[in-house]
Scaffold this active site. Structure first.
Site, PDB file in Angstrom:
ATOM      1  N   ASP A   1      59.452  80.198  44.495  1.00 35.70           N
ATOM      2  CA  ASP A   1      60.863  80.583  44.681  1.00 35.70           C
ATOM      3  C   ASP A   1      61.573  79.421  45.369  1.00 35.70           C
ATOM      4  O   ASP A   1      60.935  78.597  46.028  1.00 35.70           O
ATOM      5  CB  ASP A   1      61.064  81.923  45.424  1.00 35.70           C
ATOM      6  CG  ASP A   1      60.295  82.065  46.723  1.00 35.70           C
ATOM      7  OD1 ASP A   1      60.058  81.055  47.417  1.00 35.70           O
ATOM      8  OD2 ASP A   1      59.945  83.211  47.068  1.00 35.70           O
TER       9      ASP A   1
ATOM     10  N   GLU B   1      53.466  81.205  43.659  1.00 39.34           N
ATOM     11  CA  GLU B   1      54.476  82.076  44.289  1.00 39.34           C
ATOM     12  C   GLU B   1      55.846  81.393  44.324  1.00 39.34           C
ATOM     13  O   GLU B   1      56.545  81.417  45.344  1.00 39.34           O
ATOM     14  CB  GLU B   1      54.040  82.453  45.719  1.00 39.34           C
ATOM     15  CG  GLU B   1      52.653  83.051  45.790  1.00 39.34           C
ATOM     16  CD  GLU B   1      52.254  83.534  47.181  1.00 39.34           C
ATOM     17  OE1 GLU B   1      53.121  83.636  48.080  1.00 39.34           O
ATOM     18  OE2 GLU B   1      51.056  83.809  47.375  1.00 39.34           O
TER      19      GLU B   1
ATOM     20  N   HIS C   1      56.904  78.184  47.986  1.00 44.84           N
ATOM     21  CA  HIS C   1      58.129  78.804  48.521  1.00 44.84           C
ATOM     22  C   HIS C   1      58.926  77.629  49.068  1.00 44.84           C
ATOM     23  O   HIS C   1      58.633  77.132  50.158  1.00 44.84           O
ATOM     24  CB  HIS C   1      57.801  79.790  49.640  1.00 44.84           C
ATOM     25  CG  HIS C   1      56.960  80.942  49.186  1.00 44.84           C
ATOM     26  ND1 HIS C   1      57.454  81.925  48.361  1.00 44.84           N
ATOM     27  CD2 HIS C   1      55.672  81.275  49.431  1.00 44.84           C
ATOM     28  CE1 HIS C   1      56.510  82.812  48.114  1.00 44.84           C
ATOM     29  NE2 HIS C   1      55.414  82.445  48.748  1.00 44.84           N
TER      30      HIS C   1
ATOM     31  N   ASN D   1      44.379  79.684  47.907  1.00 38.07           N
ATOM     32  CA  ASN D   1      45.842  79.739  47.786  1.00 38.07           C
ATOM     33  C   ASN D   1      46.507  79.423  49.135  1.00 38.07           C
ATOM     34  O   ASN D   1      46.064  79.924  50.178  1.00 38.07           O
ATOM     35  CB  ASN D   1      46.231  81.167  47.347  1.00 38.07           C
ATOM     36  CG  ASN D   1      47.667  81.295  46.876  1.00 38.07           C
ATOM     37  OD1 ASN D   1      48.104  80.560  45.999  1.00 38.07           O
ATOM     38  ND2 ASN D   1      48.412  82.237  47.461  1.00 38.07           N
TER      39      ASN D   1
ATOM     40  N   GLU E   1      45.922  81.135  52.831  1.00 37.47           N
ATOM     41  CA  GLU E   1      46.496  80.588  54.068  1.00 37.47           C
ATOM     42  C   GLU E   1      45.481  80.423  55.211  1.00 37.47           C
ATOM     43  O   GLU E   1      45.678  80.891  56.325  1.00 37.47           O
ATOM     44  CB  GLU E   1      47.693  81.452  54.511  1.00 37.47           C
ATOM     45  CG  GLU E   1      48.751  81.560  53.428  1.00 37.47           C
ATOM     46  CD  GLU E   1      49.953  82.427  53.818  1.00 37.47           C
ATOM     47  OE1 GLU E   1      49.933  83.026  54.908  1.00 37.47           O
ATOM     48  OE2 GLU E   1      50.907  82.496  53.017  1.00 37.47           O
TER      49      GLU E   1
HETATM   50  C1  XIL Z   1      54.857  88.846  50.912  1.00 36.99           C
HETATM   51  C2  XIL Z   1      55.533  89.921  50.099  1.00 36.99           C
HETATM   52  O1  XIL Z   1      56.428  89.316  49.208  1.00 36.99           O
HETATM   53  C3  XIL Z   1      56.241  90.896  51.001  1.00 36.99           C
HETATM   54  O2  XIL Z   1      56.750  91.982  50.252  1.00 36.99           O
HETATM   55  C4  XIL Z   1      55.292  91.409  52.073  1.00 36.99           C
HETATM   56  O3  XIL Z   1      55.987  92.219  52.988  1.00 36.99           O
HETATM   57  C5  XIL Z   1      54.614  90.272  52.810  1.00 36.99           C
HETATM   58  O4  XIL Z   1      53.998  89.406  51.873  1.00 36.99           O
HETATM   59  N1  XIL Z   1      52.662  84.263  50.963  1.00 36.99           N
HETATM   60  C6  XIL Z   1      51.856  85.126  50.276  1.00 36.99           C
HETATM   61  C7  XIL Z   1      52.386  86.419  49.805  1.00 36.99           C
HETATM   62  O5  XIL Z   1      50.712  84.763  49.934  1.00 36.99           O
HETATM   63  O6  XIL Z   1      51.403  87.419  49.753  1.00 36.99           O
HETATM   64  C8  XIL Z   1      53.544  86.863  50.645  1.00 36.99           C
HETATM   65  O7  XIL Z   1      54.098  88.033  50.055  1.00 36.99           O
HETATM   66  C9  XIL Z   1      54.586  85.773  50.769  1.00 36.99           C
HETATM   67  C10 XIL Z   1      54.004  84.558  51.419  1.00 36.99           C
END
Ligand code: XIL
Length: 372
Positions: free
Chosen positions: A286, A284, A256, A220, A179
Protein backbone atom coordinates in the site's frame (compact mmCIF):
# COMPACT_ATOMS: atom_id res chain seq x y z
CA UNK A 1 -25.19 -1.33 -57.74
CA UNK A 2 -24.94 -2.00 -54.05
CA UNK A 3 -27.79 -3.89 -52.49
CA UNK A 4 -28.00 -4.09 -48.73
CA UNK A 5 -29.34 -7.43 -47.69
CA UNK A 6 -30.14 -7.95 -44.05
CA UNK A 7 -27.23 -10.37 -43.80
CA UNK A 8 -24.83 -7.80 -45.16
CA UNK A 9 -26.10 -5.16 -42.80
CA UNK A 10 -25.59 -7.51 -39.88
CA UNK A 11 -22.10 -8.29 -41.02
CA UNK A 12 -21.23 -4.59 -41.15
CA UNK A 13 -22.74 -4.01 -37.75
CA UNK A 14 -20.57 -6.79 -36.35
CA UNK A 15 -17.52 -5.27 -37.97
CA UNK A 16 -17.97 -1.62 -37.07
CA UNK A 17 -19.94 -1.52 -33.82
CA UNK A 18 -17.16 -3.05 -31.68
CA UNK A 19 -14.70 -0.54 -33.13
CA UNK A 20 -17.06 2.29 -32.45
CA UNK A 21 -17.57 1.10 -28.84
CA UNK A 22 -13.83 0.77 -28.35
CA UNK A 23 -13.26 4.32 -29.58
CA UNK A 24 -16.09 5.58 -27.44
CA UNK A 25 -14.65 3.84 -24.36
CA UNK A 26 -11.20 5.15 -25.12
CA UNK A 27 -12.33 8.78 -25.30
CA UNK A 28 -14.70 8.44 -22.39
CA UNK A 29 -12.02 7.03 -20.08
CA UNK A 30 -9.33 9.40 -21.36
CA UNK A 31 -11.47 12.54 -21.20
CA UNK A 32 -11.16 13.17 -17.45
CA UNK A 33 -7.39 12.92 -17.69
CA UNK A 34 -7.27 15.20 -20.73
CA UNK A 35 -9.42 17.76 -18.97
CA UNK A 36 -7.52 17.57 -15.69
CA UNK A 37 -4.26 17.93 -17.64
CA UNK A 38 -5.69 21.19 -18.94
CA UNK A 39 -6.16 22.39 -15.35
CA UNK A 40 -9.76 21.39 -14.71
CA UNK A 41 -10.70 18.53 -12.46
CA UNK A 42 -13.58 16.45 -13.66
CA UNK A 43 -14.67 12.90 -13.07
CA UNK A 44 -17.59 10.92 -14.38
CA UNK A 45 -18.31 7.22 -14.19
CA UNK A 46 -17.08 4.87 -16.88
CA UNK A 47 -20.01 2.91 -18.36
CA UNK A 48 -19.91 -0.71 -17.22
CA UNK A 49 -19.53 -2.08 -20.78
CA UNK A 50 -16.26 -0.18 -21.19
CA UNK A 51 -14.78 -1.99 -18.23
CA UNK A 52 -16.72 -5.21 -18.59
CA UNK A 53 -14.04 -7.33 -20.17
CA UNK A 54 -10.96 -6.07 -18.39
CA UNK A 55 -9.58 -7.05 -15.04
CA UNK A 56 -6.32 -6.50 -13.31
CA UNK A 57 -4.89 -9.97 -12.99
CA UNK A 58 -5.22 -10.79 -16.69
CA UNK A 59 -2.72 -8.06 -17.48
CA UNK A 60 -0.17 -9.36 -15.02
CA UNK A 61 2.47 -11.98 -15.84
CA UNK A 62 2.48 -13.10 -12.17
CA UNK A 63 -0.28 -13.62 -9.57
CA UNK A 64 -1.98 -10.38 -8.51
CA UNK A 65 -3.61 -10.52 -5.12
CA UNK A 66 -5.24 -8.60 -2.32
CA UNK A 67 -5.66 -9.31 1.33
CA UNK A 68 -9.30 -9.60 2.25
CA UNK A 69 -11.36 -8.82 5.32
CA UNK A 70 -13.63 -11.69 6.28
CA UNK A 71 -16.56 -9.44 7.30
CA UNK A 72 -16.62 -7.81 3.87
CA UNK A 73 -16.21 -11.17 2.12
CA UNK A 74 -19.39 -12.27 3.85
CA UNK A 75 -21.51 -9.13 3.63
CA UNK A 76 -20.36 -6.67 0.98
CA UNK A 77 -21.51 -7.66 -2.52
CA UNK A 78 -19.51 -4.96 -4.29
CA UNK A 79 -16.33 -5.96 -2.41
CA UNK A 80 -16.82 -9.63 -3.33
CA UNK A 81 -17.39 -8.65 -6.96
CA UNK A 82 -14.17 -6.61 -7.13
CA UNK A 83 -12.09 -9.29 -5.39
CA UNK A 84 -13.48 -11.97 -7.69
CA UNK A 85 -13.01 -9.96 -10.84
CA UNK A 86 -9.72 -8.17 -10.34
CA UNK A 87 -7.48 -10.55 -8.41
CA UNK A 88 -6.37 -14.16 -8.81
CA UNK A 89 -4.79 -14.49 -5.39
CA UNK A 90 -5.99 -13.67 -1.88
CA UNK A 91 -4.47 -13.49 1.59
CA UNK A 92 -6.56 -13.40 4.76
CA UNK A 93 -5.97 -9.98 6.31
CA UNK A 94 -6.54 -11.35 9.81
CA UNK A 95 -8.49 -14.62 9.63
CA UNK A 96 -5.44 -16.91 9.73
CA UNK A 97 -3.56 -15.10 12.49
CA UNK A 98 -3.00 -16.80 15.85
CA UNK A 99 -5.75 -14.97 17.72
CA UNK A 100 -8.31 -15.70 15.00
CA UNK A 101 -7.55 -19.41 14.63
CA UNK A 102 -6.58 -20.38 18.16
CA UNK A 103 -8.52 -18.13 20.59
CA UNK A 104 -8.15 -20.31 23.67
CA UNK A 105 -5.58 -22.96 24.48
CA UNK A 106 -7.79 -25.88 23.56
CA UNK A 107 -9.97 -24.42 20.81
CA UNK A 108 -9.33 -23.79 17.18
CA UNK A 109 -11.83 -21.71 15.25
CA UNK A 110 -11.65 -22.57 11.56
CA UNK A 111 -14.95 -21.11 10.35
CA UNK A 112 -13.75 -17.79 8.90
CA UNK A 113 -10.56 -19.11 7.35
CA UNK A 114 -12.44 -22.08 5.88
CA UNK A 115 -14.89 -19.62 4.37
CA UNK A 116 -11.98 -18.06 2.47
CA UNK A 117 -10.66 -21.49 1.45
CA UNK A 118 -14.08 -22.25 0.03
CA UNK A 119 -14.22 -18.92 -1.82
CA UNK A 120 -10.73 -19.46 -3.24
CA UNK A 121 -11.53 -22.97 -4.42
CA UNK A 122 -14.87 -22.03 -6.00
CA UNK A 123 -13.37 -19.06 -7.80
CA UNK A 124 -9.99 -20.48 -8.78
CA UNK A 125 -7.95 -18.11 -6.61
CA UNK A 126 -4.56 -18.81 -5.07
CA UNK A 127 -4.72 -18.53 -1.26
CA UNK A 128 -1.63 -17.43 0.64
CA UNK A 129 -1.45 -18.17 4.38
CA UNK A 130 -0.61 -15.30 6.74
CA UNK A 131 0.87 -15.82 9.33
CA UNK A 132 1.94 -18.76 11.50
CA UNK A 133 4.10 -16.81 13.91
CA UNK A 134 4.08 -13.10 14.81
CA UNK A 135 4.55 -11.12 18.00
CA UNK A 136 1.22 -9.33 17.47
CA UNK A 137 -2.36 -10.48 17.14
CA UNK A 138 -1.92 -13.06 19.87
CA UNK A 139 -4.75 -14.22 22.14
CA UNK A 140 -4.55 -13.32 25.84
CA UNK A 141 -3.81 -16.92 26.77
CA UNK A 142 -0.53 -16.81 24.84
CA UNK A 143 0.46 -13.41 26.23
CA UNK A 144 -0.22 -14.76 29.73
CA UNK A 145 1.27 -18.20 29.15
CA UNK A 146 3.43 -19.22 32.08
CA UNK A 147 4.85 -22.64 31.13
CA UNK A 148 8.53 -23.57 31.07
CA UNK A 149 10.55 -23.71 27.86
CA UNK A 150 9.32 -27.22 27.04
CA UNK A 151 5.71 -26.09 27.41
CA UNK A 152 6.41 -23.02 25.22
CA UNK A 153 8.03 -25.18 22.55
CA UNK A 154 5.13 -27.57 22.61
CA UNK A 155 2.66 -24.71 22.31
CA UNK A 156 4.52 -23.19 19.34
CA UNK A 157 4.81 -26.53 17.56
CA UNK A 158 1.19 -27.51 18.23
CA UNK A 159 -0.09 -24.24 16.84
CA UNK A 160 2.01 -24.34 13.68
CA UNK A 161 1.43 -27.99 12.92
CA UNK A 162 -2.30 -28.00 13.68
CA UNK A 163 -2.82 -24.99 11.42
CA UNK A 164 -0.62 -26.19 8.54
CA UNK A 165 -2.15 -29.67 8.70
CA UNK A 166 -5.69 -28.28 8.69
CA UNK A 167 -5.00 -26.29 5.50
CA UNK A 168 -2.77 -28.86 3.81
CA UNK A 169 -3.64 -29.08 0.12
CA UNK A 170 -5.73 -25.90 0.40
CA UNK A 171 -3.16 -23.29 1.32
CA UNK A 172 -0.04 -23.79 -0.78
CA UNK A 173 2.17 -21.14 0.83
CA UNK A 174 2.70 -19.60 4.27
CA UNK A 175 4.28 -16.62 5.90
CA UNK A 176 5.90 -18.70 8.62
CA UNK A 177 7.43 -15.94 10.71
CA UNK A 178 6.47 -12.29 10.45
CA UNK A 179 8.56 -9.30 11.60
CA UNK A 180 11.37 -11.05 13.52
CA UNK A 181 13.76 -8.10 13.12
CA UNK A 182 13.83 -4.51 14.32
CA UNK A 183 14.60 -1.79 11.77
CA UNK A 184 18.23 -1.60 12.93
CA UNK A 185 18.71 -5.29 12.13
CA UNK A 186 18.70 -6.51 15.73
CA UNK A 187 16.33 -9.29 16.75
CA UNK A 188 13.05 -8.04 18.17
CA UNK A 189 12.75 -9.12 21.82
CA UNK A 190 9.35 -10.72 21.22
CA UNK A 191 7.52 -13.02 23.59
CA UNK A 192 8.79 -15.91 21.41
CA UNK A 193 12.45 -14.94 21.50
CA UNK A 194 12.25 -14.32 25.24
CA UNK A 195 10.80 -17.74 25.98
CA UNK A 196 12.35 -19.88 23.25
CA UNK A 197 15.63 -18.20 22.27
CA UNK A 198 16.52 -16.49 18.99
CA UNK A 199 16.81 -19.72 17.02
CA UNK A 200 13.14 -20.58 17.57
CA UNK A 201 12.64 -19.03 14.11
CA UNK A 202 14.43 -21.94 12.44
CA UNK A 203 12.24 -24.42 14.30
CA UNK A 204 9.09 -22.63 13.08
CA UNK A 205 10.15 -23.36 9.50
CA UNK A 206 11.02 -26.97 10.35
CA UNK A 207 7.67 -27.55 12.08
CA UNK A 208 5.76 -26.09 9.15
CA UNK A 209 7.74 -28.16 6.65
CA UNK A 210 7.16 -31.37 8.64
CA UNK A 211 3.40 -30.74 8.59
CA UNK A 212 3.27 -30.00 4.85
CA UNK A 213 6.43 -30.75 2.88
CA UNK A 214 4.86 -29.22 -0.24
CA UNK A 215 4.12 -25.82 1.31
CA UNK A 216 6.13 -22.83 0.08
CA UNK A 217 7.51 -21.17 3.19
CA UNK A 218 8.20 -17.43 3.49
CA UNK A 219 9.91 -15.09 5.89
CA UNK A 220 7.84 -11.86 5.81
CA UNK A 221 8.82 -8.38 7.02
CA UNK A 222 8.49 -4.65 6.36
CA UNK A 223 11.13 -1.97 5.90
CA UNK A 224 13.33 -3.62 3.24
CA UNK A 225 12.96 -0.42 1.22
CA UNK A 226 14.18 2.00 3.88
CA UNK A 227 16.51 -0.01 6.11
CA UNK A 228 19.65 -1.53 4.66
CA UNK A 229 20.49 -2.81 8.17
CA UNK A 230 17.27 -4.83 8.20
CA UNK A 231 17.88 -6.11 4.69
CA UNK A 232 21.35 -7.25 5.66
CA UNK A 233 20.05 -9.03 8.75
CA UNK A 234 17.41 -10.82 6.67
CA UNK A 235 20.06 -11.81 4.13
CA UNK A 236 22.24 -13.28 6.90
CA UNK A 237 19.29 -15.20 8.32
CA UNK A 238 18.53 -16.71 4.91
CA UNK A 239 22.18 -17.68 4.40
CA UNK A 240 22.31 -19.36 7.78
CA UNK A 241 19.10 -21.24 6.94
CA UNK A 242 20.59 -22.40 3.65
CA UNK A 243 23.80 -23.55 5.36
CA UNK A 244 21.83 -25.49 7.95
CA UNK A 245 19.28 -26.90 5.52
CA UNK A 246 16.39 -25.14 7.21
CA UNK A 247 13.52 -25.15 4.70
CA UNK A 248 12.81 -21.64 3.42
CA UNK A 249 11.55 -20.88 -0.06
CA UNK A 250 10.55 -17.26 -0.17
CA UNK A 251 10.93 -13.77 1.15
CA UNK A 252 7.94 -11.48 1.67
CA UNK A 253 8.40 -7.72 1.29
CA UNK A 254 5.41 -6.06 2.92
CA UNK A 255 5.98 -2.68 1.21
CA UNK A 256 3.74 -0.48 3.34
CA UNK A 257 5.31 2.60 1.85
CA UNK A 258 4.91 6.34 1.50
CA UNK A 259 4.27 8.07 -1.80
CA UNK A 260 7.62 9.80 -1.45
CA UNK A 261 9.60 6.55 -1.43
CA UNK A 262 12.51 6.68 -3.88
CA UNK A 263 13.04 4.50 -6.96
CA UNK A 264 16.49 3.67 -5.63
CA UNK A 265 15.08 2.30 -2.37
CA UNK A 266 12.41 0.27 -4.15
CA UNK A 267 15.04 -1.25 -6.43
CA UNK A 268 17.44 -1.92 -3.58
CA UNK A 269 14.77 -3.88 -1.69
CA UNK A 270 13.55 -5.93 -4.65
CA UNK A 271 17.01 -6.61 -6.04
CA UNK A 272 18.36 -7.64 -2.63
CA UNK A 273 15.48 -10.07 -2.17
CA UNK A 274 15.94 -11.47 -5.69
CA UNK A 275 19.67 -11.97 -5.05
CA UNK A 276 18.83 -14.52 -2.34
CA UNK A 277 17.56 -16.77 -5.14
CA UNK A 278 14.32 -17.35 -3.21
CA UNK A 279 10.84 -16.55 -4.41
CA UNK A 280 9.89 -12.93 -3.80
CA UNK A 281 6.40 -11.86 -2.72
CA UNK A 282 5.44 -8.20 -2.53
CA UNK A 283 3.08 -9.25 0.21
CA UNK A 284 1.26 -6.23 1.67
CA UNK A 285 1.59 -3.36 -0.77
CA UNK A 286 0.00 0.00 0.00
CA UNK A 287 1.21 3.54 -0.70
CA UNK A 288 0.14 6.14 1.83
CA UNK A 289 0.02 9.86 1.08
CA UNK A 290 -0.70 11.46 4.46
CA UNK A 291 2.92 11.63 5.55
CA UNK A 292 2.23 14.49 7.98
CA UNK A 293 -0.84 12.78 9.45
CA UNK A 294 -3.11 15.72 8.64
CA UNK A 295 -6.65 15.30 9.96
CA UNK A 296 -9.28 15.77 7.25
CA UNK A 297 -6.73 15.52 4.43
CA UNK A 298 -8.29 15.35 0.95
CA UNK A 299 -6.85 13.25 -1.88
CA UNK A 300 -5.62 15.57 -4.64
CA UNK A 301 -4.80 14.85 -8.28
CA UNK A 302 -1.14 15.52 -7.53
CA UNK A 303 -1.16 12.91 -4.77
CA UNK A 304 -2.92 10.44 -7.05
CA UNK A 305 -0.27 10.94 -9.73
CA UNK A 306 2.66 10.55 -7.36
CA UNK A 307 1.09 7.52 -5.70
CA UNK A 308 0.44 5.94 -9.11
CA UNK A 309 4.05 6.49 -10.00
CA UNK A 310 5.16 4.54 -6.90
CA UNK A 311 2.85 1.65 -7.77
CA UNK A 312 4.20 1.60 -11.30
CA UNK A 313 7.78 1.63 -10.08
CA UNK A 314 7.21 -1.31 -7.73
CA UNK A 315 5.54 -3.36 -10.48
CA UNK A 316 8.13 -2.45 -13.10
CA UNK A 317 11.07 -3.32 -10.86
CA UNK A 318 9.42 -6.54 -9.73
CA UNK A 319 8.62 -7.53 -13.30
CA UNK A 320 12.35 -7.41 -14.10
CA UNK A 321 13.41 -10.13 -11.64
CA UNK A 322 13.59 -13.72 -12.92
CA UNK A 323 10.11 -15.11 -13.67
CA UNK A 324 10.74 -18.21 -11.54
CA UNK A 325 11.13 -15.96 -8.49
CA UNK A 326 7.94 -13.93 -9.05
CA UNK A 327 5.53 -15.31 -6.48
CA UNK A 328 3.24 -12.33 -6.99
CA UNK A 329 2.15 -8.94 -5.74
CA UNK A 330 -0.53 -8.54 -3.08
CA UNK A 331 -2.08 -5.24 -2.05
CA UNK A 332 -3.08 -4.90 1.60
CA UNK A 333 -6.86 -4.92 1.08
CA UNK A 334 -8.85 -3.55 -1.85
CA UNK A 335 -10.34 -0.04 -1.55
CA UNK A 336 -9.24 3.01 0.39
CA UNK A 337 -12.07 2.60 2.89
CA UNK A 338 -10.88 -0.95 3.68
CA UNK A 339 -7.29 -0.04 4.46
CA UNK A 340 -5.69 -0.55 7.86
CA UNK A 341 -3.56 2.61 7.36
CA UNK A 342 -5.96 5.26 8.75
CA UNK A 343 -6.47 3.47 12.06
CA UNK A 344 -2.79 2.51 12.29
CA UNK A 345 -1.48 6.04 11.67
CA UNK A 346 -4.40 7.84 13.34
CA UNK A 347 -5.15 9.99 10.29
CA UNK A 348 -7.04 9.55 7.02
CA UNK A 349 -5.35 8.11 3.97
CA UNK A 350 -5.95 6.78 0.45
CA UNK A 351 -3.34 4.05 -0.01
CA UNK A 352 -4.94 1.50 -2.36
CA UNK A 353 -5.63 1.17 -6.13
CA UNK A 354 -9.41 1.46 -5.64
CA UNK A 355 -11.20 4.37 -4.02
CA UNK A 356 -13.83 4.09 -1.30
CA UNK A 357 -16.48 3.31 -3.96
CA UNK A 358 -14.27 0.70 -5.62
CA UNK A 359 -13.66 2.89 -8.64
CA UNK A 360 -10.24 2.38 -10.18
CA UNK A 361 -7.71 5.05 -9.27
CA UNK A 362 -4.67 6.19 -11.23
CA UNK A 363 -2.72 3.65 -9.18
CA UNK A 364 -4.75 0.87 -10.77
CA UNK A 365 -3.79 1.93 -14.28
CA UNK A 366 -0.21 2.43 -13.15
CA UNK A 367 0.02 -1.20 -12.04
CA UNK A 368 -0.89 -2.27 -15.57
CA UNK A 369 1.53 0.24 -17.08
CA UNK A 370 4.25 -1.28 -14.90
CA UNK A 371 4.23 -4.50 -16.92
CA UNK A 372 3.94 -2.90 -20.34
C1 XIL B 1 -2.94 -5.63 10.14
C2 XIL B 1 -4.38 -5.66 9.68
O1 XIL B 1 -4.47 -5.00 8.45
C3 XIL B 1 -5.27 -5.01 10.71
O2 XIL B 1 -6.63 -5.17 10.35
C4 XIL B 1 -5.03 -5.63 12.08
O3 XIL B 1 -5.77 -4.94 13.06
C5 XIL B 1 -3.56 -5.61 12.45
O4 XIL B 1 -2.81 -6.22 11.41
N1 XIL B 1 1.96 -6.12 8.89
C6 XIL B 1 1.36 -7.34 8.79
C7 XIL B 1 -0.11 -7.45 8.76
O5 XIL B 1 2.05 -8.36 8.60
O6 XIL B 1 -0.59 -8.64 9.32
C8 XIL B 1 -0.75 -6.27 9.42
O7 XIL B 1 -2.16 -6.35 9.23
C9 XIL B 1 -0.21 -4.96 8.87
C10 XIL B 1 1.27 -4.87 9.11
Amino acid sequence: MITFTEAKANERMKKYVPNFLLMFCFFWTAAPQMLSASGRTISFPVPQFCAADTNLYQYMPFPMGASVAISRMKNNARYIEVVTKEFNSITAENAMKFRSLHPTENTFNWADADYLVDFAQKNGKQLHGHTLNWYQYLPAWVNNFSGDSIAWENMLKTHIQTVVTHFKGKVASWDVVNEYFNDDGTIRPSIWVKNLGADYIARCFQYAHEADPDAILFYNDYGHEYSSAKRTAIGKLINSFKERNIPIHGIGLQFHMTYTQSDANISAAIDFAAATGLKVHISELDVRVNTNKVQGLAFTDAMAAQQADRYKQVVKTYNAIPKSQQFGITTWNVGDADSWVPSWQGAPDYPLPFDANYLRKSAYKAIIKGVK
